[in-house]
Each structure stands twice: as C-alpha cells, then as structure tokens.
Design a protein around this motif. Structure first.
Motif, mmCIF file in Angstrom:
data_model
loop_
_atom_site.group_PDB
_atom_site.id
_atom_site.type_symbol
_atom_site.label_atom_id
_atom_site.label_comp_id
_atom_site.label_asym_id
_atom_site.label_seq_id
_atom_site.Cartn_x
_atom_site.Cartn_y
_atom_site.Cartn_z
ATOM 1 N N PHE A 73 -2.061 0.885 3.066
ATOM 2 C CA PHE A 73 -0.850 0.058 3.050
ATOM 3 C C PHE A 73 -1.124 -1.250 2.311
ATOM 4 N N ALA A 74 -2.200 -1.930 2.675
ATOM 5 C CA ALA A 74 -2.522 -3.228 2.072
ATOM 6 C C ALA A 74 -2.830 -3.099 0.586
ATOM 7 N N GLY A 75 -3.629 -2.116 0.227
ATOM 8 C CA GLY A 75 -3.983 -1.929 -1.179
ATOM 9 C C GLY A 75 -2.792 -1.566 -2.036
ATOM 10 N N TYR A 76 -1.938 -0.685 -1.505
ATOM 11 C CA TYR A 76 -0.740 -0.297 -2.249
ATOM 12 C C TYR A 76 0.232 -1.463 -2.356
ATOM 13 N N ALA A 77 0.335 -2.253 -1.299
ATOM 14 C CA ALA A 77 1.255 -3.398 -1.298
ATOM 15 C C ALA A 77 0.784 -4.511 -2.226
ATOM 16 N N ILE A 78 -0.508 -4.739 -2.286
ATOM 17 C CA ILE A 78 -1.012 -5.880 -3.052
ATOM 18 C C ILE A 78 -1.117 -5.579 -4.547
ATOM 19 N N ALA A 79 -1.286 -4.308 -4.912
ATOM 20 C CA ALA A 79 -1.381 -3.924 -6.327
ATOM 21 C C ALA A 79 -0.800 -2.523 -6.516
ATOM 22 N N PRO A 80 0.531 -2.395 -6.444
ATOM 23 C CA PRO A 80 1.138 -1.069 -6.637
ATOM 24 C C PRO A 80 0.763 -0.494 -8.009
ATOM 25 N N PRO A 81 0.384 0.762 -8.056
ATOM 26 C CA PRO A 81 -0.057 1.352 -9.326
ATOM 27 C C PRO A 81 0.947 1.190 -10.468
ATOM 28 N N VAL A 82 2.232 1.279 -10.178
ATOM 29 C CA VAL A 82 3.219 1.154 -11.248
ATOM 30 C C VAL A 82 3.194 -0.252 -11.854
ATOM 31 N N LEU A 83 2.850 -1.273 -11.063
ATOM 32 C CA LEU A 83 2.745 -2.629 -11.602
ATOM 33 C C LEU A 83 1.463 -2.786 -12.425
ATOM 34 N N VAL A 84 0.403 -2.145 -11.971
ATOM 35 C CA VAL A 84 -0.846 -2.146 -12.736
ATOM 36 C C VAL A 84 -0.570 -1.534 -14.114
ATOM 37 N N ASP A 85 0.180 -0.446 -14.123
ATOM 38 C CA ASP A 85 0.537 0.246 -15.362
ATOM 39 C C ASP A 85 1.431 -0.638 -16.235
ATOM 40 N N TRP A 86 2.463 -1.213 -15.654
ATOM 41 C CA TRP A 86 3.420 -2.053 -16.384
ATOM 42 C C TRP A 86 2.716 -3.235 -17.061
ATOM 43 N N LEU A 87 1.717 -3.798 -16.377
ATOM 44 C CA LEU A 87 0.987 -4.952 -16.904
ATOM 45 C C LEU A 87 -0.178 -4.551 -17.815
ATOM 46 N N CYS A 88 -0.325 -3.234 -18.034
ATOM 47 C CA CYS A 88 -1.362 -2.700 -18.934
ATOM 48 C C CYS A 88 -2.763 -3.160 -18.544
ATOM 49 N N VAL A 89 -3.037 -3.164 -17.254
ATOM 50 C CA VAL A 89 -4.360 -3.541 -16.761
ATOM 51 C C VAL A 89 -5.315 -2.387 -17.022
ATOM 52 N N SER A 90 -6.462 -2.697 -17.603
ATOM 53 C CA SER A 90 -7.388 -1.623 -17.969
ATOM 54 C C SER A 90 -8.746 -1.705 -17.275
ATOM 55 N N HIS A 91 -9.011 -2.804 -16.570
ATOM 56 C CA HIS A 91 -10.324 -2.959 -15.938
ATOM 57 C C HIS A 91 -10.151 -3.648 -14.587
ATOM 58 N N TYR A 92 -11.001 -3.299 -13.648
ATOM 59 C CA TYR A 92 -10.838 -3.846 -12.297
ATOM 60 C C TYR A 92 -11.011 -5.363 -12.253
ATOM 61 N N MET A 93 -11.819 -5.933 -13.145
ATOM 62 C CA MET A 93 -11.975 -7.398 -13.154
ATOM 63 C C MET A 93 -10.674 -8.071 -13.600
ATOM 64 N N GLU A 94 -9.977 -7.448 -14.509
ATOM 65 C CA GLU A 94 -8.674 -7.942 -14.955
ATOM 66 C C GLU A 94 -7.658 -7.821 -13.817
ATOM 67 N N LEU A 95 -7.711 -6.707 -13.100
ATOM 68 C CA LEU A 95 -6.829 -6.513 -11.949
ATOM 69 C C LEU A 95 -7.093 -7.589 -10.896
ATOM 70 N N SER A 96 -8.345 -7.896 -10.656
ATOM 71 C CA SER A 96 -8.717 -8.934 -9.691
ATOM 72 C C SER A 96 -8.084 -10.271 -10.064
ATOM 73 N N ARG A 97 -8.157 -10.617 -11.331
ATOM 74 C CA ARG A 97 -7.621 -11.898 -11.807
ATOM 75 C C ARG A 97 -6.084 -11.930 -11.744
ATOM 76 N N ILE A 98 -5.433 -10.882 -12.196
ATOM 77 C CA ILE A 98 -3.972 -10.866 -12.279
ATOM 78 C C ILE A 98 -3.324 -10.759 -10.903
ATOM 79 N N PHE A 99 -3.860 -9.881 -10.048
ATOM 80 C CA PHE A 99 -3.248 -9.640 -8.739
ATOM 81 C C PHE A 99 -3.826 -10.537 -7.649
#
Length: 190
Positions: free
Chosen positions: A125-151
């Motif tokens: 629940f927490a992981g899906y709520a904090i970084a929904p995959p469709v938002l990761v896709d929309w923002l063109c995130v390609s690496h977990y370090m980038e995901l950490s910074r953006i989300f």
C-alpha cells in the motif's frame, strides 16, 4: 499475496487519493492523515503513560492504534519515530513519509492483527501510494536513484518501487483503467 489482492490494494490507494480535496506531489502524508481525521503523534511527544501503554506496539518506525476518546467515539492515531537515530538526517523525512503511509495502509486495509501478511500488504500500500508505477512511467524515470530524488523516498524504497515499476511495465495492460484514473488525478501537479 494474490494478484487479486494486489489489485484490491491499488484500488484502495486510488479511492484514498480520489477522496482528497487536492493532490500534491510529492505526496503530502500529513495532509492525507489530517483529511481522514487521523492524528499523527511523533515518538518524541509521547507521554510516559503512552510509552507504558503502547510499549508492546512500538516498533522501530511506527504503529497505529484506535483509541476511544469518549463514550462511543473512536480516533485513529499513528505514532511514528521522528528521531530515527539509525537514519541519516537527510533520509529521516523520507523514512517518516513511508512509515505514515504504511500505517495508513493498515488502517485502510482493515488490519486488526499483526502478521507477516498484514505487513506485506501495508508495505505494498505504502509503496504503491508513494510512487505509483504509472507516475514513474509518466515522468520517464529510468533509475532508482532518480526515483528517490523525484518522489522523495529513501534509496531502499526507490529500489523496491523501481522493481515494481518494471513488473508493472511488463503487465500494464491489466491495470489500464486504474492507471488512467491515477494519472488524471496527478497530471496537473506533475
């Protein structure tokens, strides 16, 4: 968990977001709790009486409890570790945000007992709520370090969310309607 249970949890997250008066990005967990009338209580503000009463519930990061505040009136509280001595100060806020969403997961999923399954569901629940995959896709995130910074999540959380994103990308046709709803909610703030 079964695929059906994952979809049910995703639907609960979606309903939570749909009921909010406004959407913010990154996710404002304090606003979410306030909207649902859930009090957030940092460990540093716990009274000695609360520490004694809840000593068995206290975990490293946090816990939730429903208290009777007056006759037939109950209130949810989430207690969370705001000190996090084991955590670097820059990562502290990120960890707290995940912990609060994790505890919200226990509440929204109706968990009444501690179990490995309940913990896995609350983590999802927490992981899906904090970084929904469709938002990761929309923002063109390609690496977990980038995901950490953006989300604004810990590197550990970002790694798990990125792995979840890659699985989602492989099966995204199965959740197309939910993803479209999630994206429409967040599009204006991304």
């Amino acid at each position: 968990m079964t695929d059906k249970r994952y979809r049910e949890i995703e639907q609960k997250v979606m309903r939570m977001y749909e009921s909010l008066p406004m959407i913010m990005f990154p996710i404002d967990v304090f606003m979410i709790a306030k909207h649902f009338g859930i009090k957030l209580m940092p460990y540093s503000k716990m009274t000695d009486e609360e520490r004694l009463i809840f000593q068995e519930k206290c975990s490293e990061d946090g816990f939730c409890v429903q208290l009777e505040t007056s006759q037939n009136h109950f209130e949810w509280r989430i207690y969370y570790d705001d000190i996090l001595e084991y955590c670097h100060p820059k990562a502290r806020k990120k960890r707290i945000r995940f912990t609060i969403l994790h505890e919200l997961g226990h509440i929204f999923l109706g968990h009444t007992e501690h179990s490995q399954l309940a913990e896995a569901e609350a983590n999802y629940f927490a992981g899906y709520a904090i970084a929904p995959p469709v938002l990761v896709d929309w923002l063109c995130v390609s690496h977990y370090m980038e995901l950490s910074r953006i989300f604004k999540v810990s590197e550990e959380c970002a790694y798990v969310c990125m792995s979840r994103y890659f699985r989602w990308k492989h099966h995204k046709e199965e959740t197309r309607e939910l993803d479209a709803c999630m994206l429409s909610l967040f599009r204006s703030v991304l």
